[in-house]
Scaffold this active site. Structure first.
Site, PDB file in Angstrom:
ATOM      1  CG  HIS A 104     -50.354  16.730 -23.061  1.00 25.89           C
ATOM      2  ND1 HIS A 104     -50.882  15.863 -22.121  1.00 25.89           N
ATOM      3  CD2 HIS A 104     -49.024  16.443 -23.123  1.00 25.89           C
ATOM      4  CE1 HIS A 104     -49.919  15.095 -21.632  1.00 25.89           C
ATOM      5  NE2 HIS A 104     -48.785  15.422 -22.230  1.00 25.89           N
TER       6      HIS A 104
ATOM      7  CD  GLU B 262     -47.670  13.707 -19.296  1.00 24.03           C
ATOM      8  OE1 GLU B 262     -47.514  13.331 -20.473  1.00 24.03           O
ATOM      9  OE2 GLU B 262     -47.476  14.879 -18.937  1.00 24.03           O
TER      10      GLU B 262
ATOM     11  CG  HIS C  35     -46.536  13.120 -25.684  1.00 21.66           C
ATOM     12  ND1 HIS C  35     -46.774  11.888 -25.125  1.00 21.66           N
ATOM     13  CD2 HIS C  35     -46.516  14.008 -24.640  1.00 21.66           C
ATOM     14  CE1 HIS C  35     -46.892  12.003 -23.813  1.00 21.66           C
ATOM     15  NE2 HIS C  35     -46.732  13.288 -23.502  1.00 21.66           N
ATOM     16  CD  GLU C  36     -45.425  17.835 -25.065  1.00 22.23           C
ATOM     17  OE1 GLU C  36     -46.321  18.362 -24.381  1.00 22.23           O
ATOM     18  OE2 GLU C  36     -44.574  17.057 -24.584  1.00 22.23           O
TER      19      GLU C  36
END
Length: 529
Positions: A183, A202, A179-180
């Site tokens: 980004h 997000e 997930h990170e």
């Protein structure tokens, strides 16, 4: 959007980390202070700049990409990976699948951090590269932050901050890294023009984490589908609960509807609900955005939608965007969607500008041939039978409590279903913990277990609640609420003692919210003065 450079002085035994194209140039001094120089040449939202100063040890992570024939894939990339005209691009793309990466953590934690992430990280980088194209940044540092940090992860250019909570010991929370890392593309490489449209960051990162994680784990297509459906069900349950407890204005993904908001007296631009403390703790923009992308993917097919996302990255990298950019590209790429009755206006009205659950999502469940899902259903039924036997006032029937070996996400779903039961016998809760060793599982599982403990006031599990509140503060805010709602004096005392223990180190927003939960009468009296 801006570039920056900085000179930062710190004690010579400290470490200074910052967003920057390259690792710091360090100038030593006899004064006891070293000077760290960082600079960026790629324009980025100024809000994404991050600095961290502390006393950490470092380990470098490198390794071969093991997620398929990536050399062959690189030949298919359009070099340069850019849709900008007239050579205006200022992104410093990194064309190798695996990024140079350093891990920073306190000396006592570093071996645990390396053991948790060293195998997964290179595969995760390579998977993101394969799905999204070359990396937007040429290096990355991962910093393990104290348990008082307000979130599980925070991505900034060249730095990812990770909570100690992710050190599960078995790699079961590594998907958060996916997930990170997502980004880097969504939130950093492509930013939101309107800060209220957080779903563009997000929602996309939540959608992509499943695909990146599946590729990093070398799952088959069926395995990926089954696990993706299971996680979708968990997110659906979380979203339903969020919508019940979140004010309607915070449930909309495009609250400004593409318009700028200005103060009538000063003409200063402002962010709607920017100072609302509840906004920091809602997951609606993560989950509703994720389900919108999943819905669109289902309409055109996963592989075609993945290609659309790559095209979106190529066209809009290095820019700030509104929601309409992705939808304009969607309908340009798939004009057949209009024939099927889908329009941008319909997406706005049903998904982005509408509070609550979209009508097309009134219910969700995985396919019947989903093995990881049906295994959970079998376990749920078994525990319901056990609980009925344990609830008998007369002689209990002996039941078999042997269990299949559930994966962490399966165990989370099992506990979610058991939370829906009105009553669970004390004996059932004891058997449940003894069977799955819930007290020693990752924070996601422990969170659900603590919810069961508080709901049924299972005193043998109160130490687990105390441990969770102190050591998993990024997730603990919800558990404080559960302790208060339980109406148990003992659980409330535990919550107040944990708050007293941790309050001095708490994030200010978390402190304010928890304090209001525990001392609502005091806060109301203060507000009336």
């Amino acid at each position: 959007m801006a570039t920056w450079q900085s000179f930062i002085q710190a004690p010579n035994d400290a470490v200074v980390l910052m967003s920057g194209d390259q690792a710091a140039i360090v100038t030593e001094s006899e004064t006891g202070l070293n000077t760290y120089y960082y600079q960026t040449s790629m324009p980025l939202p100024s809000s994404t700049m991050a600095i961290a100063v502390g006393y950490w040890d470092c380990a470098e992570i490198s390794g071969p990409a093991t997620t398929g024939d990536l050399d062959a894939y690189r030949q298919e990339l359009k070099i340069p990976w850019c849709g900008h005209e007239n050579n205006t691009c200022r992104v410093n793309y990194y064309y190798h699948p695996v990024l140079p990466c350093r891990l920073f953590a306190p000396k006592s934690l570093l071996p645990k951090v390396v053991a948790e992430f060293k195998e997964y990280l290179p595969r995760c980088f390579a998977s993101a590269y394969k799905l999204l194209g070359p990396h937007p940044f040429s290096r990355i540092d991962l910093l393990i932050v104290p348990s008082s940090f307000a979130s599980l992860g925070l991505a900034s250019p060249n730095i990812i901050f990770l909570s100690q909570t992710l050190l599960a010991g078995d790699g079961s929370l590594c998907i958060r890294l996916a997930h990170e890392i997502s980004h880097s593309w969504f939130g950093l490489l492509i930013g939101s023009w309107d800060w209220a449209e957080e779903w563009l960051s997000e929602g996309f990162a939540t959608y992509m984490e499943d695909s990146i994680h599946a590729l990093a784990m070398s799952w088959t297509q069926k395995q990926q589908q089954d696990h993706s459906e299971l996680r979708a069900l968990l997110r659906y349950k979380t979203l339903k609960a969020e919508l019940l407890n979140t004010e309607e204005e915070l449930q909309m993904l495009r609250p400004n509807q593409g318009k700028e908001l200005r103060d009538q007296e000063t003409s200063v631009l402002y962010v709607k609900n920017g100072m609302n403390p509840e906004k920091a703790f809602t997951q609606v923009h993560y989950l509703k955005g994720y389900f919108l992308l999943r819905y669109l993917s289902g309409m055109v097919g996963v592989s075609r939608f993945d290609q659309l996302i790559r095209d979106y990255v190529r066209l809009y990298h290095g820019k700030l965007v509104f929601s309409q950019e992705i939808f304009a590209l969607l309908f340009k790429t798939f004009p057949e969607l209009s024939v099927q009755g889908l329009t941008t206006e319909r997406i706005y009205s049903e998904w982005l500008d509408y509070p609550g659950m979209p009508k097309v999502m009134d219910d969700y469940s995985p396919n019947n041939d989903n093995i990881v899902y049906t295994e959970v259903l079998q376990e749920v039924q078994k525990w319901k039978t056990i609980n009925k036997a344990n609830a008998r006032k007369k002689k209990r029937i002996k039941v078999d409590v042997t269990s299949i070996d559930l994966e962490p996400d399966q165990l989370v779903l099992l506990l979610e279903y058991l939370l829906e039961e009105e009553t669970l016998a004390t004996r059932t809760l004891t058997q449940l913990n003894n069977t799955y060793h819930l007290s020693n599982k990752n924070a996601d599982i422990l969170h659900r277990w603590c919810e069961l403990v508080t709901k049924h006031q299972y005193s043998n599990g109160y130490m687990d609640v105390r441990h969770f509140l102190v050591n998993h503060q990024a997730m603990g805010i919800y558990m404080y609420g559960e302790c208060v709602l339980s109406a148990s004096p003992e659980l409330r005392k535990i919550a107040e003692e944990c708050f007293e223990t941790t309050s001095q180190d708490m994030d200010p927003g978390v402190y304010k919210t928890v304090h209001a939960m525990l001392f609502v009468e005091e806060c109301e009296a203060e507000a009336m003065k």
